[in-house]
Design a protein around this motif. Structure first.
Motif, PDB file in Angstrom:
ATOM      1  N   SER A  90      -4.483  -0.710 -10.444  1.00 55.37           N
ATOM      2  CA  SER A  90      -4.463  -0.205  -9.072  1.00 55.37           C
ATOM      3  C   SER A  90      -3.045   0.147  -8.644  1.00 55.37           C
ATOM      4  O   SER A  90      -2.071  -0.448  -9.094  1.00 55.37           O
ATOM      5  N   ASP A  91      -2.935   1.118  -7.722  1.00 51.23           N
ATOM      6  CA  ASP A  91      -1.623   1.505  -7.218  1.00 51.23           C
ATOM      7  C   ASP A  91      -1.390   0.963  -5.813  1.00 51.23           C
ATOM      8  O   ASP A  91      -0.631   1.535  -5.043  1.00 51.23           O
ATOM      9  N   ALA A  92      -2.065  -0.160  -5.453  1.00 58.60           N
ATOM     10  CA  ALA A  92      -1.899  -0.749  -4.120  1.00 58.60           C
ATOM     11  C   ALA A  92      -0.444  -1.105  -3.856  1.00 58.60           C
ATOM     12  O   ALA A  92       0.079  -0.896  -2.759  1.00 58.60           O
ATOM     13  N   ALA A  93       0.233  -1.648  -4.869  1.00 55.94           N
ATOM     14  CA  ALA A  93       1.631  -2.036  -4.689  1.00 55.94           C
ATOM     15  C   ALA A  93       2.506  -0.818  -4.414  1.00 55.94           C
ATOM     16  O   ALA A  93       3.412  -0.863  -3.574  1.00 55.94           O
ATOM     17  N   SER A  94       2.220   0.276  -5.101  1.00 60.42           N
ATOM     18  CA  SER A  94       3.040   1.473  -4.897  1.00 60.42           C
ATOM     19  C   SER A  94       2.832   2.064  -3.507  1.00 60.42           C
ATOM     20  O   SER A  94       3.729   2.690  -2.948  1.00 60.42           O
ATOM     21  N   LYS A  95       1.641   1.837  -2.934  1.00 60.76           N
ATOM     22  CA  LYS A  95       1.362   2.367  -1.598  1.00 60.76           C
ATOM     23  C   LYS A  95       2.148   1.627  -0.519  1.00 60.76           C
ATOM     24  O   LYS A  95       2.399   2.173   0.557  1.00 60.76           O
ATOM     25  N   THR A  96       2.490   0.376  -0.777  1.00 64.77           N
ATOM     26  CA  THR A  96       3.238  -0.405   0.212  1.00 64.77           C
ATOM     27  C   THR A  96       4.728  -0.463  -0.098  1.00 64.77           C
ATOM     28  O   THR A  96       5.494  -1.015   0.687  1.00 64.77           O
ATOM     29  N   TYR A  97       5.129   0.104  -1.219  1.00 60.87           N
ATOM     30  CA  TYR A  97       6.536   0.024  -1.623  1.00 60.87           C
ATOM     31  C   TYR A  97       7.384   0.985  -0.797  1.00 60.87           C
ATOM     32  O   TYR A  97       7.063   2.163  -0.648  1.00 60.87           O
ATOM     33  N   VAL A  98       8.462   0.452  -0.246  1.00 58.02           N
ATOM     34  CA  VAL A  98       9.452   1.267   0.458  1.00 58.02           C
ATOM     35  C   VAL A  98      10.791   1.016  -0.224  1.00 58.02           C
ATOM     36  O   VAL A  98      11.273  -0.114  -0.259  1.00 58.02           O
ATOM     37  N   ALA A  99      11.365   2.046  -0.766  1.00 60.05           N
ATOM     38  CA  ALA A  99      12.591   1.900  -1.557  1.00 60.05           C
ATOM     39  C   ALA A  99      13.756   1.440  -0.686  1.00 60.05           C
ATOM     40  O   ALA A  99      13.793   1.716   0.516  1.00 60.05           O
ATOM     41  N   PRO A 100      14.713   0.728  -1.268  1.00 58.52           N
ATOM     42  CA  PRO A 100      15.912   0.329  -0.521  1.00 58.52           C
ATOM     43  C   PRO A 100      16.589   1.541   0.107  1.00 58.52           C
ATOM     44  O   PRO A 100      16.720   2.589  -0.523  1.00 58.52           O
TER      45      PRO A 100
END
Length: 236
Positions: free
Chosen positions: A34-44
């Protein structure tokens, strides 16, 4: 004999594979891929789309989380001392925790509300209540720091606040418990509740430019207890 042993080993291996697959939880592959983590990831260095201002309750502080990342961006000291930030220790911030009862270095912060323009959140200030010693705080969102704390007279418990009118003309606060008003002479016996215990609803004015707060007026009401409410909009 060797051939029989080989067949037995092969059958055992097949049984192990079948058993392993049978124990595999359903949708396990989906959870891994799943790409759930990528959907919530906000880069520094990048900004979250939303900010969640969360009352700290008994900590007396206000927390700010970014969404969708869930990052804790800042804990803003409000009603309680904070050694990490020097809040309540420096000469600049000590007076913020003074009340008519002396220094109160702790409170119970509830019900975060934001300033509004035409009934919509405008991102200028956040207001929160102090439930212990009746107070209302204003946090400036230009600096993410507590700018002002106002004590409310004639109030016993400030759970019923803050409620913001649609253009932030007023912050409204009701007393949670009916009390003898501040000008009562000495102690008032509980058996005089009907005569001496009253409720109050405070209208706190907010300066449109600076945000400075002041008690505009109070409604003196019968001895009832007020709790959660909401300021109406438009004709309501």
């Amino acid at each position: 004999m060797i051939q029989l042993k080989t067949k037995a080993i092969v059958l055992a291996a097949l049984a192990l594979i079948v058993g392993t697959n049978a124990c595999k939880p359903k949708n396990a592959g989906t959870a891994v891929s799943s790409d759930a983590a990528s959907k919530t990831y906000v880069a520094p260095g990048k900004y979250d789309e939303f900010y969640n201002f969360v009352s700290g309750g008994f900590s007396g502080q206000l927390s700010v989380y970014g969404l969708p990342s869930g990052r804790l961006l800042r804990v803003i000291p409000v009603f309680s001392v904070d050694p990490e930030k020097g809040w309540g220790y420096s000469e600049e911030t000590k007076p913020m925790l003074n009340t008519s009862h002396g220094e109160v270095p702790w409170d119970d912060l509830h019900h975060v509300q934001m300033s509004q323009t035409n009934g919509e959140i405008d991102g200028r200030w956040v207001f929160g209540n102090g439930n212990n010693t009746p107070r209302v705080a204003r946090i400036d969102l230009a600096t993410f720091r507590t700018a002002e704390i106002l004590e409310i007279p004639n109030s016993g418990g400030n759970h019923s606040s803050p409620f913001i009118t649609e253009n932030t003309e007023y912050v409204i606060a009701g007393t949670r418990f009916s009390v003898p008003f501040d000008n009562a002479n000495g102690d008032v016996p509980i058996d005089s509740y009907k005569e001496n215990f009253k409720g109050s609803i405070s209208f706190i004015s907010v300066d449109k430019e600076s945000g400075n707060m002041d008690i505009a007026f109070q409604l003196h009401c019968p001895g009832v207890n007020f709790d959660l409410s909401h300021a109406g909009k438009g004709k309501s």
